[in-house]
Design a protein around this motif. Structure first.
Motif, PDB file in Angstrom:
ATOM      1  N   GLU A 141      20.462  39.747 -19.897  1.00 55.01           N
ATOM      2  CA  GLU A 141      19.162  40.402 -20.866  1.00 55.01           C
ATOM      3  C   GLU A 141      18.518  41.526 -20.150  1.00 55.01           C
ATOM      4  OE1 GLU A 141      19.554  41.192 -23.929  1.00 55.01           O
ATOM      5  OE2 GLU A 141      21.007  39.727 -24.246  1.00 55.01           O
ATOM      6  N   LEU A 142      18.381  40.641 -18.710  1.00 54.18           N
ATOM      7  CA  LEU A 142      17.680  41.399 -17.558  1.00 54.18           C
ATOM      8  C   LEU A 142      18.418  42.559 -16.666  1.00 54.18           C
ATOM      9  CD1 LEU A 142      15.425  38.742 -15.296  1.00 54.18           C
ATOM     10  CD2 LEU A 142      15.034  40.404 -17.392  1.00 54.18           C
ATOM     11  N   PHE A 143      19.527  42.157 -16.485  1.00 61.55           N
ATOM     12  CA  PHE A 143      20.846  43.010 -16.032  1.00 61.55           C
ATOM     13  C   PHE A 143      20.501  44.111 -17.326  1.00 61.55           C
ATOM     14  CE2 PHE A 143      25.625  44.462 -16.550  1.00 61.55           C
ATOM     15  CZ  PHE A 143      25.500  44.567 -14.726  1.00 61.55           C
ATOM     16  N   ARG A 144      20.750  44.164 -18.124  1.00 63.93           N
ATOM     17  CA  ARG A 144      21.321  44.811 -19.314  1.00 63.93           C
ATOM     18  C   ARG A 144      19.883  46.054 -19.567  1.00 63.93           C
ATOM     19  NH1 ARG A 144      25.152  45.657 -22.784  1.00 63.93           N
ATOM     20  NH2 ARG A 144      24.195  48.071 -23.067  1.00 63.93           N
ATOM     21  N   ASN A 145      18.676  45.456 -19.109  1.00 66.60           N
ATOM     22  CA  ASN A 145      17.261  45.939 -18.736  1.00 66.60           C
ATOM     23  C   ASN A 145      16.773  46.488 -17.710  1.00 66.60           C
ATOM     24  OD1 ASN A 145      15.037  46.812 -17.866  1.00 66.60           O
ATOM     25  ND2 ASN A 145      13.727  45.015 -20.018  1.00 66.60           N
ATOM     26  N   LEU A 146      17.929  46.774 -16.577  1.00 63.89           N
ATOM     27  CA  LEU A 146      17.964  47.271 -15.500  1.00 63.89           C
ATOM     28  C   LEU A 146      18.824  48.641 -14.950  1.00 63.89           C
ATOM     29  CD1 LEU A 146      16.307  46.737 -12.699  1.00 63.89           C
ATOM     30  CD2 LEU A 146      17.973  45.682 -12.035  1.00 63.89           C
ATOM     31  N   MET A 147      20.269  48.114 -15.858  1.00 65.66           N
ATOM     32  CA  MET A 147      21.392  48.810 -15.876  1.00 65.66           C
ATOM     33  C   MET A 147      20.865  50.208 -16.751  1.00 65.66           C
ATOM     34  SD  MET A 147      23.780  48.109 -14.113  1.00 65.66           S
ATOM     35  CE  MET A 147      25.292  49.160 -14.782  1.00 65.66           C
ATOM     36  N   GLU A 148      19.735  50.188 -18.129  1.00 64.51           N
ATOM     37  CA  GLU A 148      18.970  51.081 -18.710  1.00 64.51           C
ATOM     38  C   GLU A 148      18.148  51.729 -17.750  1.00 64.51           C
ATOM     39  OE1 GLU A 148      17.845  49.223 -22.690  1.00 64.51           O
ATOM     40  OE2 GLU A 148      19.148  48.864 -22.491  1.00 64.51           O
ATOM     41  N   GLN A 149      17.901  51.631 -16.304  1.00 62.20           N
ATOM     42  CA  GLN A 149      16.812  51.601 -16.022  1.00 62.20           C
ATOM     43  C   GLN A 149      17.095  52.900 -14.646  1.00 62.20           C
ATOM     44  OE1 GLN A 149      13.353  49.854 -14.618  1.00 62.20           O
ATOM     45  NE2 GLN A 149      14.254  47.546 -15.987  1.00 62.20           N
ATOM     46  N   ILE A 150      18.472  52.027 -14.175  1.00 61.78           N
ATOM     47  CA  ILE A 150      19.543  52.482 -13.174  1.00 61.78           C
ATOM     48  C   ILE A 150      19.927  54.109 -13.945  1.00 61.78           C
ATOM     49  CG2 ILE A 150      20.980  52.492 -11.980  1.00 61.78           C
ATOM     50  CD1 ILE A 150      20.352  49.581 -11.853  1.00 61.78           C
ATOM     51  N   PRO A 151      19.682  55.433 -13.127  1.00 60.88           N
ATOM     52  CA  PRO A 151      20.462  56.755 -13.480  1.00 60.88           C
ATOM     53  C   PRO A 151      21.697  56.456 -13.239  1.00 60.88           C
ATOM     54  CG  PRO A 151      19.100  57.343 -12.242  1.00 60.88           C
ATOM     55  CD  PRO A 151      18.451  55.406 -12.476  1.00 60.88           C
ATOM     56  N   LEU A 152      22.629  55.908 -13.239  1.00 58.55           N
ATOM     57  CA  LEU A 152      23.812  55.828 -13.051  1.00 58.55           C
ATOM     58  C   LEU A 152      24.994  56.483 -13.430  1.00 58.55           C
ATOM     59  CD1 LEU A 152      25.866  53.467 -10.656  1.00 58.55           C
ATOM     60  CD2 LEU A 152      26.354  52.486 -12.525  1.00 58.55           C
ATOM     61  N   GLY A 153      25.382  57.615 -12.107  1.00 55.72           N
ATOM     62  CA  GLY A 153      26.139  58.699 -13.006  1.00 55.72           C
ATOM     63  C   GLY A 153      27.872  58.007 -13.218  1.00 55.72           C
ATOM     64  N   LYS A 154      28.646  58.605 -13.400  1.00 52.47           N
ATOM     65  CA  LYS A 154      30.558  57.806 -13.216  1.00 52.47           C
ATOM     66  C   LYS A 154      30.342  57.963 -11.656  1.00 52.47           C
ATOM     67  CE  LYS A 154      32.158  62.816 -14.821  1.00 52.47           C
ATOM     68  NZ  LYS A 154      32.669  63.357 -12.908  1.00 52.47           N
ATOM     69  N   ASP A 155      29.899  59.392 -11.232  1.00 53.95           N
ATOM     70  CA  ASP A 155      29.939  59.218  -9.524  1.00 53.95           C
ATOM     71  C   ASP A 155      29.610  57.856  -8.831  1.00 53.95           C
ATOM     72  OD1 ASP A 155      32.493  61.201 -10.564  1.00 53.95           O
ATOM     73  OD2 ASP A 155      31.013  62.881 -10.378  1.00 53.95           O
ATOM     74  N   ASP A 156      28.453  58.005  -9.270  1.00 55.35           N
ATOM     75  CA  ASP A 156      27.723  56.562  -8.902  1.00 55.35           C
ATOM     76  C   ASP A 156      27.936  55.377  -8.475  1.00 55.35           C
ATOM     77  OD1 ASP A 156      25.889  58.887  -8.376  1.00 55.35           O
ATOM     78  OD2 ASP A 156      25.018  58.221 -10.155  1.00 55.35           O
ATOM     79  N   THR A 157      27.685  54.571  -7.653  1.00 62.99           N
ATOM     80  CA  THR A 157      28.360  53.066  -7.223  1.00 62.99           C
ATOM     81  C   THR A 157      26.497  51.932  -7.283  1.00 62.99           C
ATOM     82  OG1 THR A 157      29.805  54.103  -5.892  1.00 62.99           O
ATOM     83  CG2 THR A 157      29.644  52.014  -5.378  1.00 62.99           C
ATOM     84  N   LEU A 158      27.569  51.546  -8.119  1.00 62.02           N
ATOM     85  CA  LEU A 158      25.940  50.675  -7.477  1.00 62.02           C
ATOM     86  C   LEU A 158      27.263  48.759  -7.408  1.00 62.02           C
ATOM     87  CD1 LEU A 158      24.528  48.498  -9.034  1.00 62.02           C
ATOM     88  CD2 LEU A 158      24.780  47.926 -10.577  1.00 62.02           C
TER      89      LEU A 158
END
Length: 362
Positions: A141-158
């Motif tokens: 749940e924390l992970f999904r919350n954080l993923m919603e905050q990060i503006p991770l575009g299709k060309d970005d990398t996490l």
């Protein structure tokens, strides 16, 4: 993106502006025709809180207004900026087909080269953002919350710096989310290293005498893992269909030992824990997985002058002298991003290495 182009040819400057605007979507491209005025523009922009994101430079232009052209002006500009500690990305776009060390890229400006496409490729590559998080420990749940905050575009990398599994209630869904997103790069943590040999044995359906058939080494592996939070992962794993178990094991086997990136002209090492048997002369490629997942980073030591090491493993609550326990910690070219997810007063954290922006879920 905001670009400053050191160029005394109006024709060439306009060509670069047109390419950047029409094909790369860059709205702000300013031209300056000499080094002195350009350095002032860079300083003024920085002081105003609106710094340039990219410098494009020719090699042959005046050092100051009214002076004759200097064939080494571009090289002198780069040397000045490096001496000042300016980390703005620099692209050389010159009619001289050359390679200049210490810059982001060099383009041969010529009718027989595809300089326009090369320029666009470099600019697009620069705009890709690099993010890092670590030590999720089954906190889906924390992970999904954080993923919603990060503006991770299709060309970005996490980059996820290990310890995805164990302790928390939902390691499998976290792994499956990561598996479905190829721009998430997993790094091996000590918990994955402990889990992997055990999970391999659990892929097949378990027989009644499963425990009796285990070797003494396997018994020891299971004991060590379960004492470190592996029970919740085992329970989740056994609920998966056999094919999904196999896929999860294959995915964990694909975890990388480390990540290495050049960001804003600086080198970053992304690892789970620390650098065991550290030597400044050792390349990152020379460290074994075991040397990268157990040894805790000593944040009172400046390992490198020109390399930033990003790590998890040690919750920032446990770093002596940290005035912000439970938040991302930076010291001595070291960045600690394990903020104790699932612990009291803990949270899951991520950082954009390009901008320094921090994100938290708790």
């Amino acid at each position: 993106m905001k670009v400053l182009n050191f160029e005394d040819s109006v024709y060439k400057a306009n060509a670069i502006r047109k390419i950047l605007g029409n094909r790369c979507g860059v709205a702000s491209v300013e031209q300056v025709s000499n080094v002195e005025d350009g350095l002032k523009m860079l300083k003024d922009a920085e002081n105003a809180g609106e710094p340039f994101n990219l410098i494009i430079t020719d090699m042959h232009f005046p050092m100051r207004s009214g002076a004759i052209s200097d064939t080494e002006a571009g090289e002198k500009l780069v040397q000045i900026l490096q001496a000042q500690g300016n980390q703005t990305n620099i692209i050389v776009c010159s009619s001289r087909n050359m390679k200049l060390p210490g810059v982001y890229g060099c383009i041969w400006y010529s009718e027989i080269s595809d300089w326009e496409e090369e320029l666009c490729d470099l600019v697009r590559e620069m705009e890709q953002m690099i993010y890092a998080m670590s030590d999720i420990h089954g906190q889906y749940e924390l992970f999904r919350n954080l993923m919603e905050q990060i503006p991770l575009g299709k060309d970005d990398t996490l980059y996820v710096l290990g310890d995805v599994v164990d302790r928390g209630p939902d390691s499998m869904n976290t792994l499956k989310y990561m598996m479905a997103n190829p721009n998430i790069i997993p790094i091996m943590g000590n918990h994955e290293l402990m889990a992997l040999p055990c999970l391999k044995l659990l892929v097949s359906e378990l027989s009644k005498d499963f425990l009796h058939k285990l070797s003494s080494q396997a018994h020891q592996s299971f004991a060590e893992w379960t004492l470190n939070g592996g029970i919740s992962t085992i329970q989740e794993f056994l609920k998966l269909p056999k094919e999904e178990r196999r896929q999860v094991v294959e995915y964990i086997e694909s975890f990388r030992p480390y990540g290495k990136k050049i960001i804003n002209n600086g080198e970053y090492w992304l690892i789970h824990a620390g650098l065991e048997h550290f030597s400044e002369s050792r390349r990152l490629e020379e460290y074994s997985v075991e040397e990268l997942v157990w040894k805790r980073t000593d944040f009172d030591i400046a390992y490198f002058k020109n390399i930033t090491v990003v790590s998890g493993h040690t919750p920032t609550q446990n770093i002596l002298g940290n005035s912000r326990p439970g938040y991302i910690f930076k010291k001595n070219n070291l960045i600690a991003i394990d903020c104790g997810a699932g612990e009291n007063n803990g949270r899951l954290a991520a950082i954009c290495l390009d901008t320094g922006e921090e994100y938290y879920a708790e």
